[in-house]
Scaffold this active site. Structure first.
Site, PDB file in Angstrom:
ATOM      1  N   THR A  14       0.826  -1.208   0.000  1.00 39.96           N
ATOM      2  CA  THR A  14       0.000   0.000   0.000  1.00 39.96           C
ATOM      3  C   THR A  14       0.859   1.256   0.000  1.00 39.96           C
ATOM      4  OG1 THR A  14      -1.851  -1.072   1.088  1.00 39.96           O
ATOM      5  CG2 THR A  14      -1.688   1.290   1.389  1.00 39.96           C
ATOM      6  N   SER A  60       1.330  -7.490  -0.878  1.00 44.86           N
ATOM      7  CA  SER A  60       1.988  -8.524  -0.056  1.00 44.86           C
ATOM      8  C   SER A  60       1.087  -9.706   0.272  1.00 44.86           C
ATOM      9  CB  SER A  60       2.591  -7.921   1.218  1.00 44.86           C
ATOM     10  OG  SER A  60       1.632  -7.786   2.231  1.00 44.86           O
ATOM     11  N   THR A  93       1.581  -4.343   4.375  1.00 42.92           N
ATOM     12  CA  THR A  93       1.398  -4.686   5.792  1.00 42.92           C
ATOM     13  C   THR A  93       0.821  -6.091   5.993  1.00 42.92           C
ATOM     14  OG1 THR A  93      -0.813  -3.703   5.848  1.00 42.92           O
ATOM     15  CG2 THR A  93       1.043  -2.271   6.448  1.00 42.92           C
ATOM     16  N   ASP A  94       0.145  -6.631   4.963  1.00 40.99           N
ATOM     17  CA  ASP A  94      -0.634  -7.853   5.205  1.00 40.99           C
ATOM     18  C   ASP A  94       0.212  -9.069   5.581  1.00 40.99           C
ATOM     19  OD1 ASP A  94      -3.006  -6.578   4.949  1.00 40.99           O
ATOM     20  OD2 ASP A  94      -3.383  -7.166   2.877  1.00 40.99           O
TER      21      ASP A  94
END
Ligand code: SIN
Length: 309
Positions: A14, A60, A93-94
């Site tokens: 992101t 990710s 971030t995932d």
């Protein structure tokens, strides 16, 4: 005197995302901007040179061994250079907690490797990426810093404990069961506990090519877990299984029977807990080994590396 350098490795996420309008923080496409572009406008750390390299450009959620292997090798390459003080990795971030744990497990670096990202795309009215990068650079430049960590929203988390606990908030990470390593305030790193340390489970240079990694899957214990998924995996072929167990590592009796069958057939089985905090405490009559306090996704990485030996 050697000029000190911080290397920023881009992988997407992101933080590199773009939306059609500045007010859209959810309908964007991740991984659109290159890492060099992300660094525009981020103040350099005084006295340090910056270099950047694009290692991947993905959302990710699609993280894979085919990205992890080159990422680990590029980190190892840069860390070996005397002039490199530390590395920053921009990342979605995932799966950031998985990549952080993987890199700590294969590098155990004596210099800082700092992952960061953003919850809002680069086009947002109030994008959080630039400040997170500035904070990560401050950590990477800190004398004495070491290990793989995640700098996000002014907080520094260790690779072992970090977990994404919120899907939208600007500070989505927590240091489960441990508390953060440090706060990052106005470019200063305020230490709260020791830097991550340890030895590598397997050296980055010894990782097999991505298509030769073992198959390790995660299954969950839940109401009605009858073991059918385990039997299907055994039929398909699997090297290891991590079970996200209930509470202190307990399992539905039908799932337990299927997992014991898998173990008897030579499949490595580890019990982690579905609970976000705490660890599975061993009992005298355990038939399936616990996951040493790792969350299910991290226990899977540890087992993958173990099975490569
Ligand atoms: C991703 O993980 O690449 C998208 C989500 C995010 O970075 O927050």
């Amino acid at each position: 005197m050697i000029e000190r350098t911080i290397v920023v490795l881009g992988t997407g996420g992101t933080i590199a995302g773009e939306a059609a309008t500045a007010s859209d923080n959810v309908g964007y496409r991740a991984a659109q901007r290159g890492v060099a572009q992300l660094l525009h406008g981020v103040p350099a750390v005084a006295g340090l040179r910056m270099a950047s390299e694009q290692v991947a450009q993905i959302d990710s959620k699609d993280m894979d061994f085919a990205v992890w292997v080159p990422l680990a090798l590029r980190c190892a390459h840069w860390l070996a250079r005397d002039d490199v003080a530390g590395i920053v990795v921009t990342h979605g971030t995932d799966t950031m907690e998985e990549t952080a744990f993987f890199l700590q497990a294969v590098l155990a670096p004596r210099k800082p490797v700092v992952l960061t990202g953003a919850m809002r795309p680069a086009t947002s009215l109030a994008a959080d990426g630039p400040q997170n990068i500035a904070d990560a650079l401050a950590v990477a430049a800190t004398p004495g810093a070491q290990g793989v960590c995640v700098a996000f929203a002014g907080t520094l988390h260790g690779a072992f404990e970090v977990a994404k606990v919120h899907g939208y908030r600007m500070d989505p990470f927590a240091s489960i069961d441990a508390g953060p390593i440090a706060r990052i305030e106005e470019g200063q790193v305020r230490s709260l506990r020791p830097w991550p340390a340890g030895t590598s489970l397997r050296a980055a240079a010894d990782l097999p090519p991505p298509d030769r990694w073992p198959r390790v899957e995660i299954v969950a214990s839940h109401a009605g877990a009858d073991g059918a998924v385990v039997r299907a995996l055994l039929a398909h072929g699997v090297d290891g299984l991590v079970v996200a167990a209930t509470g202190n590592g307990t399992l539905h009796h039908a799932l337990q029977a299927a997992l014991l069958q898998a173990q008897a057939q030579g499949v490595a089985v580890r019990r982690a807990s579905r609970c976000l905090e705490g660890r599975v405490l061993p009992a005298a009559d355990d038939q399936l080994p616990h996951a040493q306090g790792l969350s299910p996704v991290k226990a899977r990485i540890a087992l993958l590396l173990e099975l490569m030996r």
